[in-house]
Design a protein around this motif. Structure first.
Motif, PDB file in Angstrom:
ATOM      1  N   LEU A 282     -56.657  -8.193 -33.384  1.00  0.00           N
ATOM      2  CA  LEU A 282     -58.084  -7.832 -33.395  1.00  0.00           C
ATOM      3  C   LEU A 282     -58.464  -6.581 -32.607  1.00  0.00           C
ATOM      4  O   LEU A 282     -59.611  -6.120 -32.719  1.00  0.00           O
ATOM      5  N   HIS A 283     -57.567  -6.032 -31.823  1.00  0.00           N
ATOM      6  CA  HIS A 283     -57.973  -4.919 -30.946  1.00  0.00           C
ATOM      7  C   HIS A 283     -58.488  -3.709 -31.717  1.00  0.00           C
ATOM      8  O   HIS A 283     -59.276  -2.900 -31.199  1.00  0.00           O
ATOM      9  N   LYS A 284     -58.080  -3.575 -32.985  1.00  0.00           N
ATOM     10  CA  LYS A 284     -58.546  -2.423 -33.773  1.00  0.00           C
ATOM     11  C   LYS A 284     -60.048  -2.499 -34.086  1.00  0.00           C
ATOM     12  O   LYS A 284     -60.648  -1.512 -34.518  1.00  0.00           O
ATOM     13  N   LEU A 285     -60.644  -3.673 -33.866  1.00  0.00           N
ATOM     14  CA  LEU A 285     -62.096  -3.793 -34.078  1.00  0.00           C
ATOM     15  C   LEU A 285     -62.875  -2.997 -33.044  1.00  0.00           C
ATOM     16  O   LEU A 285     -64.064  -2.741 -33.210  1.00  0.00           O
ATOM     17  N   CYS A 286     -62.181  -2.613 -31.963  1.00  0.00           N
ATOM     18  CA  CYS A 286     -62.805  -1.726 -30.962  1.00  0.00           C
ATOM     19  C   CYS A 286     -62.122  -0.371 -31.078  1.00  0.00           C
ATOM     20  O   CYS A 286     -61.228  -0.022 -30.305  1.00  0.00           O
ATOM     21  N   LYS A 350     -70.909 -14.266 -40.297  1.00  0.00           N
ATOM     22  CA  LYS A 350     -70.107 -14.429 -41.510  1.00  0.00           C
ATOM     23  C   LYS A 350     -69.115 -13.275 -41.656  1.00  0.00           C
ATOM     24  O   LYS A 350     -67.965 -13.470 -42.070  1.00  0.00           O
ATOM     25  N   LYS A 351     -69.581 -12.057 -41.334  1.00  0.00           N
ATOM     26  CA  LYS A 351     -68.732 -10.880 -41.450  1.00  0.00           C
ATOM     27  C   LYS A 351     -67.527 -10.977 -40.522  1.00  0.00           C
ATOM     28  O   LYS A 351     -66.398 -10.637 -40.911  1.00  0.00           O
ATOM     29  N   PHE A 352     -67.736 -11.487 -39.299  1.00  0.00           N
ATOM     30  CA  PHE A 352     -66.610 -11.584 -38.363  1.00  0.00           C
ATOM     31  C   PHE A 352     -65.567 -12.569 -38.884  1.00  0.00           C
ATOM     32  O   PHE A 352     -64.357 -12.315 -38.797  1.00  0.00           O
ATOM     33  N   GLN A 353     -66.012 -13.699 -39.406  1.00  0.00           N
ATOM     34  CA  GLN A 353     -65.053 -14.684 -39.920  1.00  0.00           C
ATOM     35  C   GLN A 353     -64.257 -14.104 -41.080  1.00  0.00           C
ATOM     36  O   GLN A 353     -63.064 -14.379 -41.231  1.00  0.00           O
ATOM     37  N   ALA A 354     -64.905 -13.271 -41.896  1.00  0.00           N
ATOM     38  CA  ALA A 354     -64.201 -12.618 -43.001  1.00  0.00           C
ATOM     39  C   ALA A 354     -63.154 -11.646 -42.467  1.00  0.00           C
ATOM     40  O   ALA A 354     -62.024 -11.573 -42.988  1.00  0.00           O
ATOM     41  N   GLU A 355     -63.509 -10.887 -41.404  1.00  0.00           N
ATOM     42  CA  GLU A 355     -62.573  -9.951 -40.778  1.00  0.00           C
ATOM     43  C   GLU A 355     -61.404 -10.704 -40.155  1.00  0.00           C
ATOM     44  O   GLU A 355     -60.238 -10.274 -40.238  1.00  0.00           O
ATOM     45  N   LEU A 356     -61.705 -11.849 -39.527  1.00  0.00           N
ATOM     46  CA  LEU A 356     -60.669 -12.640 -38.869  1.00  0.00           C
ATOM     47  C   LEU A 356     -59.649 -13.173 -39.886  1.00  0.00           C
ATOM     48  O   LEU A 356     -58.434 -13.137 -39.653  1.00  0.00           O
ATOM     49  N   LYS A 357     -60.150 -13.637 -41.016  1.00  0.00           N
ATOM     50  CA  LYS A 357     -59.253 -14.138 -42.065  1.00  0.00           C
ATOM     51  C   LYS A 357     -58.343 -13.027 -42.598  1.00  0.00           C
ATOM     52  O   LYS A 357     -57.182 -13.257 -42.949  1.00  0.00           O
ATOM     53  N   LYS A 358     -58.884 -11.816 -42.651  1.00  0.00           N
ATOM     54  CA  LYS A 358     -58.122 -10.685 -43.169  1.00  0.00           C
ATOM     55  C   LYS A 358     -57.082 -10.191 -42.160  1.00  0.00           C
ATOM     56  O   LYS A 358     -55.933  -9.910 -42.515  1.00  0.00           O
ATOM     57  N   LEU A 359     -57.489 -10.092 -40.877  1.00  0.00           N
ATOM     58  CA  LEU A 359     -56.609  -9.543 -39.847  1.00  0.00           C
ATOM     59  C   LEU A 359     -55.638 -10.572 -39.277  1.00  0.00           C
ATOM     60  O   LEU A 359     -54.543 -10.222 -38.824  1.00  0.00           O
TER      61      LEU A 359
END
Length: 478
Positions: A282-286, A350-359
């Motif tokens: 997840l670090h790439k989210l920052c 909702k957007k974060f959960q979608a990002e989490l599933k992808k990453l």
């Protein structure tokens, strides 16, 4: 030593005293007129009131007060009301018994002041003239164009667009250019007299509402004059009461984030298998900090194992502020086998959960979602005086950094550079550069920017001062 009228003036001008400083110390002809009519004005109050009780009955003032309050109260006249300075003139000159609903039997269907003027009982010809002029003049909204302290106000009637110059010492106190008030300005003997004024000052940005109201009247009347305003008297009063309520009892604003989503704080709690692998995913989210820079803020146990870290979830650019480099979408806190993510809307949750599933397709489980009201969060976040002082000191220290100051100034400059090119809801969706092309648009822009100037003066921030707003005005040619 007394100076004679024909003696040389003591100021050294070489002129006679009567032609120099004596002129400045003597009241003008208009001031003499003002004093004369003001004396008549004060003397009429008791006469109108007694006439109203005699002709309309003692219950008239209660019926009028309920109507003035738009029947929000049925308690009748309140002798302690803060609105007496505006209600009493309205009762005298505007109110009359409604033939369909009034309980006052046999009362004339004209205002008390008009009834007194037509009867001529116990009043002089000057008093009669004053009453007639007041009855012919309607209540309206006036914007202050200029203030001469302790002397006069230059006004514009926002509805009729007429200009007035009122000699009124007390009225100049505590007001400034751009302020708006509800009242009655009456012209007589070639001077303007402030007959009535509501006890609240209306902010400049409320002018936009009044302009929209003016447009509504103009749809049915090409020219708005005193007769038209009398016809729209009920609606004018309703507009005043709406503004009064908005100022005295402001509603909690509907808050949205910069994406336009309704702000509803969400706190997502996840069970995670491994803090290190979660961070790696997840670090790439920052994106504005490198992995190593983020790890400098991480916590480790005694054996050197990665345990915890906090970092923001960022998105490039900003939907609302074109000059912003990024938008903070949320805050991520990894702590052992638990991860909490705080966002300010349902959509971002909702957007974060979608990002989490992808990453990170596996290794996590959503344990709980806590939705908190804005009111509750604001109550918790309200700092103590000591905390507030510490925060201000911390911010002041941070702003000592030249790089931070430069960055903030750059962001605010970009915001205002883009503002003139963006659709503004308060301008009916027009861009300021387009709104300024019409008379109405310029009027709205001036009111809006005048309010921004005041806000900047009251609470200046880096890159947004009174000068900033003046520069925007100059850029728009206002």
């Amino acid at each position: 030593m007394d100076i004679g009228r024909n003696d040389p003036c003591s100021c050294g001008s070489g002129k006679k005293y009567k032609k120099c400083c004596l002129v400045e110390t003597q009241p003008s002809q208009d001031e003499f007129k003002k004093h004369r009519w003001s004396t008549i004005q004060v003397g009429l109050i008791d006469k109108i009131l007694k006439h109203a009780v005699k002709i309309y009955g003692p219950d008239a003032i209660h019926e009028a007060y309920n109507e003035f309050q738009l029947y929000e109260t049925e308690d009748g006249f309140d002798t302690e009301s803060k609105e007496l300075p505006i209600f009493m003139p309205w009762f005298f000159y505007e109110w009359y018994p409604d033939p369909e609903s009034s309980l006052l039997e046999g009362a004339p269907e004209i205002p008390p002041a008009q009834s007194l003027a037509e009867s001529g009982r116990g009043i002089s010809s000057d008093e009669e003239q004053y009453l007639i002029k007041c009855c012919e003049t309607s209540f309206s909204f006036f914007q202050i164009l200029d203030v001469v302290p302790d002397k006069s106000l230059r006004l514009k009637d926002i509805l009729t667009e007429e200009h007035h110059n009122v000699l009124e010492k007390k009225a100049t106190q505590g007001v400034q250019k751009g302020d708006i008030f509800f009242g009655k300005v009456m012209s007589i003997d070639d001077i303007d007299i402030l007959e009535a004024c509501a006890p609240i000052i209306i902010r400049p940005d409320f002018k936009l509402r009044i302009i929209e109201f003016r447009k509504l009247i103009q749809m049915q009347n090409k020219v708005i004059d005193q007769e038209v305003l009398h016809h729209w008297g009920v609606e004018v009063l309703e507009m005043y009461r709406t503004i009064y309520e908005a100022l005295m009892n402001p509603k909690q604003p509907i808050l949205t984030n910069t994406d336009g989503h309704l702000m509803i704080p969400h706190k997502l709690t996840f069970d995670i298998e491994n803090p290190q692998s979660t961070f790696e995913a997840l670090h790439k989210l920052c994106f504005n900090e490198t992995k190593d820079e983020l790890l400098e803020q991480a916590k480790y146990d005694k054996k050197g194992n990665f345990v915890a870290v906090e970092f923001p979830w960022l998105k490039k650019g900003n939907k609302k502020h074109k000059g912003w480099d990024n938008t903070v979408w949320g805050h991520i806190n990894i702590d052992g086998t638990k991860m909490t993510v705080e966002v300010n809307s349902k959509e971002r949750a909702k957007k974060f959960q979608a990002e989490l599933k992808k990453l990170m397709p596996t290794g996590w489980n959503l344990k709980s979602t806590v939705i908190e009201s804005i009111e509750s969060q604001m109550k918790k976040a309200k700092p103590s005086p000591a905390d507030k002082l510490d925060r201000e000191k911390e911010q002041a220290k941070m702003l000592e950094n030249p790089e931070i100051r430069q960055h903030m100034e750059k962001m605010m400059k970009a915001h205002w550079d883009n503002w003139v090119m963006e659709p503004i809801p308060a301008l009916g969706g027009l861009k300021p550069v387009d709104a300024v092309k019409t008379k109405e648009g310029r009027e709205k822009l001036d009111a809006l920017l005048t309010q921004f100037e005041r806000d900047a003066a009251a609470r200046p921030i880096l890159g947004q001062t009174v000068e900033t707003i003046k520069e925007v005005k100059a850029r728009l040619g206002l």
